[in-house]
Design a protein around this motif. Sequence first.
Motif, PDB file in Angstrom:
ATOM      1  N   ILE A  43      28.185  34.425  50.058  1.00 18.98           N
ATOM      2  CA  ILE A  43      29.607  35.500  49.927  1.00 18.98           C
ATOM      3  C   ILE A  43      30.270  33.777  49.088  1.00 18.98           C
ATOM      4  O   ILE A  43      31.160  33.852  48.226  1.00 18.98           O
ATOM      5  CB  ILE A  43      30.748  34.900  51.669  1.00 18.98           C
ATOM      6  CG1 ILE A  43      29.608  36.693  51.828  1.00 18.98           C
ATOM      7  CG2 ILE A  43      31.933  35.491  51.163  1.00 18.98           C
ATOM      8  CD1 ILE A  43      30.285  37.165  53.335  1.00 18.98           C
ATOM      9  N   VAL A  44      29.993  32.464  49.695  1.00 14.13           N
ATOM     10  CA  VAL A  44      30.567  31.729  49.377  1.00 14.13           C
ATOM     11  C   VAL A  44      30.414  30.919  47.567  1.00 14.13           C
ATOM     12  O   VAL A  44      30.757  31.038  46.834  1.00 14.13           O
ATOM     13  CB  VAL A  44      30.327  30.183  49.799  1.00 14.13           C
ATOM     14  CG1 VAL A  44      31.074  29.168  49.150  1.00 14.13           C
ATOM     15  CG2 VAL A  44      31.261  30.279  51.021  1.00 14.13           C
ATOM     16  N   GLY A  45      28.653  31.595  47.159  1.00 14.71           N
ATOM     17  CA  GLY A  45      28.159  30.825  46.125  1.00 14.71           C
ATOM     18  C   GLY A  45      28.568  32.026  44.465  1.00 14.71           C
ATOM     19  O   GLY A  45      29.591  32.030  44.027  1.00 14.71           O
ATOM     20  N   ASN A  46      28.541  33.136  45.400  1.00 14.60           N
ATOM     21  CA  ASN A  46      29.612  34.176  44.436  1.00 14.60           C
ATOM     22  C   ASN A  46      30.842  34.426  44.045  1.00 14.60           C
ATOM     23  O   ASN A  46      31.737  34.616  43.068  1.00 14.60           O
ATOM     24  CB  ASN A  46      29.370  35.789  45.172  1.00 14.60           C
ATOM     25  CG  ASN A  46      27.568  36.208  44.628  1.00 14.60           C
ATOM     26  OD1 ASN A  46      27.494  36.617  43.809  1.00 14.60           O
ATOM     27  ND2 ASN A  46      26.886  36.307  45.810  1.00 14.60           N
ATOM     28  N   LEU A  47      31.757  33.626  45.510  1.00 12.97           N
ATOM     29  CA  LEU A  47      33.647  34.150  45.168  1.00 12.97           C
ATOM     30  C   LEU A  47      33.310  32.648  44.581  1.00 12.97           C
ATOM     31  O   LEU A  47      34.418  32.400  43.573  1.00 12.97           O
ATOM     32  CB  LEU A  47      33.658  33.713  46.399  1.00 12.97           C
ATOM     33  CG  LEU A  47      33.274  34.911  47.666  1.00 12.97           C
ATOM     34  CD1 LEU A  47      34.208  34.387  49.031  1.00 12.97           C
ATOM     35  CD2 LEU A  47      34.975  35.934  46.806  1.00 12.97           C
ATOM     36  N   THR A  48      32.620  31.366  44.873  1.00 12.27           N
ATOM     37  CA  THR A  48      32.862  30.341  43.534  1.00 12.27           C
ATOM     38  C   THR A  48      32.406  30.957  42.360  1.00 12.27           C
ATOM     39  O   THR A  48      33.554  30.868  41.159  1.00 12.27           O
ATOM     40  CB  THR A  48      32.413  29.419  44.179  1.00 12.27           C
ATOM     41  OG1 THR A  48      32.402  29.546  45.252  1.00 12.27           O
ATOM     42  CG2 THR A  48      31.588  28.450  43.041  1.00 12.27           C
ATOM     43  N   ILE A  49      32.354  31.462  41.915  1.00 13.21           N
ATOM     44  CA  ILE A  49      31.696  32.263  40.898  1.00 13.21           C
ATOM     45  C   ILE A  49      32.913  32.922  40.305  1.00 13.21           C
ATOM     46  O   ILE A  49      33.486  32.865  38.926  1.00 13.21           O
ATOM     47  CB  ILE A  49      29.828  33.002  40.466  1.00 13.21           C
ATOM     48  CG1 ILE A  49      29.295  32.312  40.687  1.00 13.21           C
ATOM     49  CG2 ILE A  49      30.397  33.496  38.925  1.00 13.21           C
ATOM     50  CD1 ILE A  49      28.986  30.785  39.696  1.00 13.21           C
ATOM     51  N   LEU A  50      33.292  33.892  40.783  1.00  9.97           N
ATOM     52  CA  LEU A  50      33.981  35.219  40.419  1.00  9.97           C
ATOM     53  C   LEU A  50      35.543  33.794  39.960  1.00  9.97           C
ATOM     54  O   LEU A  50      36.586  33.705  39.140  1.00  9.97           O
ATOM     55  CB  LEU A  50      34.257  35.975  41.247  1.00  9.97           C
ATOM     56  CG  LEU A  50      33.595  36.637  41.655  1.00  9.97           C
ATOM     57  CD1 LEU A  50      33.598  37.605  43.198  1.00  9.97           C
ATOM     58  CD2 LEU A  50      33.617  38.197  40.658  1.00  9.97           C
ATOM     59  N   HIS A  51      36.185  32.762  41.326  1.00  6.52           N
ATOM     60  CA  HIS A  51      36.654  32.451  41.442  1.00  6.52           C
ATOM     61  C   HIS A  51      37.290  31.669  39.650  1.00  6.52           C
ATOM     62  O   HIS A  51      38.423  31.764  38.948  1.00  6.52           O
ATOM     63  CB  HIS A  51      37.502  31.456  42.582  1.00  6.52           C
ATOM     64  CG  HIS A  51      38.600  30.210  42.431  1.00  6.52           C
ATOM     65  ND1 HIS A  51      39.090  30.649  42.321  1.00  6.52           N
ATOM     66  CD2 HIS A  51      38.160  29.504  41.722  1.00  6.52           C
ATOM     67  CE1 HIS A  51      40.202  29.874  41.878  1.00  6.52           C
ATOM     68  NE2 HIS A  51      39.843  28.430  41.854  1.00  6.52           N
ATOM     69  N   VAL A  52      35.866  30.771  39.294  1.00 10.91           N
ATOM     70  CA  VAL A  52      35.989  29.935  38.532  1.00 10.91           C
ATOM     71  C   VAL A  52      36.090  30.418  36.835  1.00 10.91           C
ATOM     72  O   VAL A  52      36.702  30.322  36.155  1.00 10.91           O
ATOM     73  CB  VAL A  52      34.218  29.073  38.044  1.00 10.91           C
ATOM     74  CG1 VAL A  52      34.242  28.569  36.754  1.00 10.91           C
ATOM     75  CG2 VAL A  52      34.360  27.842  39.481  1.00 10.91           C
ATOM     76  N   ILE A  53      35.241  31.553  37.464  1.00  5.25           N
ATOM     77  CA  ILE A  53      35.897  32.344  36.112  1.00  5.25           C
ATOM     78  C   ILE A  53      36.925  33.119  35.228  1.00  5.25           C
ATOM     79  O   ILE A  53      38.039  32.914  34.560  1.00  5.25           O
ATOM     80  CB  ILE A  53      34.761  33.621  35.725  1.00  5.25           C
ATOM     81  CG1 ILE A  53      33.149  33.460  35.523  1.00  5.25           C
ATOM     82  CG2 ILE A  53      35.268  34.705  34.593  1.00  5.25           C
ATOM     83  CD1 ILE A  53      31.929  34.642  35.903  1.00  5.25           C
ATOM     84  N   HIS A  54      37.943  33.396  36.711  1.00  4.59           N
ATOM     85  CA  HIS A  54      38.811  33.313  36.830  1.00  4.59           C
ATOM     86  C   HIS A  54      39.916  32.803  36.019  1.00  4.59           C
ATOM     87  O   HIS A  54      41.341  33.183  35.000  1.00  4.59           O
ATOM     88  CB  HIS A  54      39.738  34.856  38.062  1.00  4.59           C
ATOM     89  CG  HIS A  54      40.481  35.225  38.069  1.00  4.59           C
ATOM     90  ND1 HIS A  54      40.870  36.213  37.590  1.00  4.59           N
ATOM     91  CD2 HIS A  54      41.697  34.519  38.864  1.00  4.59           C
ATOM     92  CE1 HIS A  54      42.329  36.613  37.639  1.00  4.59           C
ATOM     93  NE2 HIS A  54      42.917  35.213  38.846  1.00  4.59           N
ATOM     94  N   THR A  55      39.781  31.458  36.662  1.00  8.42           N
ATOM     95  CA  THR A  55      40.472  30.695  36.444  1.00  8.42           C
ATOM     96  C   THR A  55      40.605  29.799  35.300  1.00  8.42           C
ATOM     97  O   THR A  55      41.559  29.606  34.743  1.00  8.42           O
ATOM     98  CB  THR A  55      41.119  29.315  37.063  1.00  8.42           C
ATOM     99  OG1 THR A  55      39.706  29.028  38.059  1.00  8.42           O
ATOM    100  CG2 THR A  55      41.094  30.219  38.832  1.00  8.42           C
ATOM    101  N   ASP A  56      39.134  29.608  35.004  1.00  4.41           N
ATOM    102  CA  ASP A  56      39.148  29.165  34.122  1.00  4.41           C
ATOM    103  C   ASP A  56      39.029  29.809  32.466  1.00  4.41           C
ATOM    104  O   ASP A  56      38.228  30.610  32.221  1.00  4.41           O
ATOM    105  CB  ASP A  56      37.739  28.132  34.225  1.00  4.41           C
ATOM    106  CG  ASP A  56      37.610  27.033  32.591  1.00  4.41           C
ATOM    107  OD1 ASP A  56      37.708  26.841  31.847  1.00  4.41           O
ATOM    108  OD2 ASP A  56      37.103  25.583  33.413  1.00  4.41           O
ATOM    109  N   VAL A  57      39.920  29.514  31.250  1.00  2.00           N
ATOM    110  CA  VAL A  57      40.213  30.237  30.936  1.00  2.00           C
ATOM    111  C   VAL A  57      39.086  30.119  29.459  1.00  2.00           C
ATOM    112  O   VAL A  57      38.409  31.121  28.494  1.00  2.00           O
ATOM    113  CB  VAL A  57      41.431  30.183  29.662  1.00  2.00           C
ATOM    114  CG1 VAL A  57      42.250  30.224  30.471  1.00  2.00           C
ATOM    115  CG2 VAL A  57      41.992  28.278  29.102  1.00  2.00           C
ATOM    116  N   THR A  58      38.344  29.499  29.446  1.00  4.55           N
ATOM    117  CA  THR A  58      37.358  28.432  28.848  1.00  4.55           C
ATOM    118  C   THR A  58      36.023  29.711  29.267  1.00  4.55           C
ATOM    119  O   THR A  58      35.206  29.683  27.934  1.00  4.55           O
ATOM    120  CB  THR A  58      36.625  27.389  28.622  1.00  4.55           C
ATOM    121  OG1 THR A  58      35.644  26.570  30.833  1.00  4.55           O
ATOM    122  CG2 THR A  58      38.172  26.185  28.243  1.00  4.55           C
ATOM    123  N   LEU A  59      35.880  30.271  29.726  1.00  5.00           N
ATOM    124  CA  LEU A  59      34.712  31.336  30.081  1.00  5.00           C
ATOM    125  C   LEU A  59      35.574  32.687  30.152  1.00  5.00           C
ATOM    126  O   LEU A  59      34.387  33.664  30.364  1.00  5.00           O
ATOM    127  CB  LEU A  59      34.665  30.667  31.829  1.00  5.00           C
ATOM    128  CG  LEU A  59      33.933  30.225  32.464  1.00  5.00           C
ATOM    129  CD1 LEU A  59      33.923  29.577  33.572  1.00  5.00           C
ATOM    130  CD2 LEU A  59      32.434  29.269  31.217  1.00  5.00           C
TER     131      LEU A  59
END
Length: 321
Positions: free
Chosen positions: A41-57
């Motif tokens: 849960i933590v790992g996949n939510l982290t991936i989703l959060h980073v992709i959502h908030t970082d425009v370079t991704l």
Amino acid sequence: MIIPYNSSLQKATFFLTGFQGLKDLHGWISIPFCSIYLTVIVGNLTILHVIHTDVTLHEPMYYFLAMLSLTDLGLCLSTLPTVLGIFWFEVREIGIPACFTQLFFIHALSLVESSVLLSMSIDRYVAICNPLRYSTVLTPARIVKMGLSTVLRSALLILPLPFLLKRFQYCRSHVLAHAYRLHLEIMKLACSSIIVNHIYGLFVVVCTVGVDSLLIFLSYTLILRTVLSTASHQERLRALSTCVSHICAVLLFYIPMIGLSLVHRFGEHLPRIVHILMSYVYLLVPPLMNPIVYSIKTNQTRQCIIKKFEFIKPLRCFQQD
């Protein structure tokens, strides 16, 4: 445990099983399972959060990675209530509607994951074999259509399974060997012929996992041919390095699936614990390892996650001051 058949299907129940013979150790066994579920849960939510908030991704490759994380998260949550319910509260009885609902989500999300892996291989093929058209081929609108078609295909193919199972009378033992429900296991408890379920199940597997794996293999064949035609050794390594994470994700998905199929088909002489462990490996290892693989092997994702943690650390120090 033998449960007499109830003529009212909606009142019939199945009984789930944890680790047979280890009931007294369920509390201890739940500790690694809780750790795995929490990490997923933590790992996949982290991936989703980073992709959502970082425009370079905000690129096609990472949109597909977000789809993979969403699928892994859904697959994890579809088994969590019954698995931990058995280990913590000894809740083994489950009604047929809830049973078929969980079965639908487990199988549908497994097919979605296979399709997402295919979409990711198409992304790598376009990026390496036709890089000048990468942004025009994989547009946001097209990526959304690919995601919706993936979900729609999986849902439509799995939707008949609960109805095919609902027509049976379950006059044999209602005790299942796992803490969740699978089509293959439930249909074996039916009293009547299950040939239709066998044929349809094989049809679904061939049309989805079979076709997807073949196309993934074909895409990497074309990628390899393009990379080998590149003159520079450095360019070859750079191109192949972008595929490492996806290749790991493909292996993490297909190897447990093949292993579980072989155990079910040819492993009748094996101890029951082997069947149980293989089923958990199939459902939990890909969601657990995919965020770790992409965090380690994909440099851009790793750097974005590190920046997030570097931002949180001084923020906490500021709050303490």
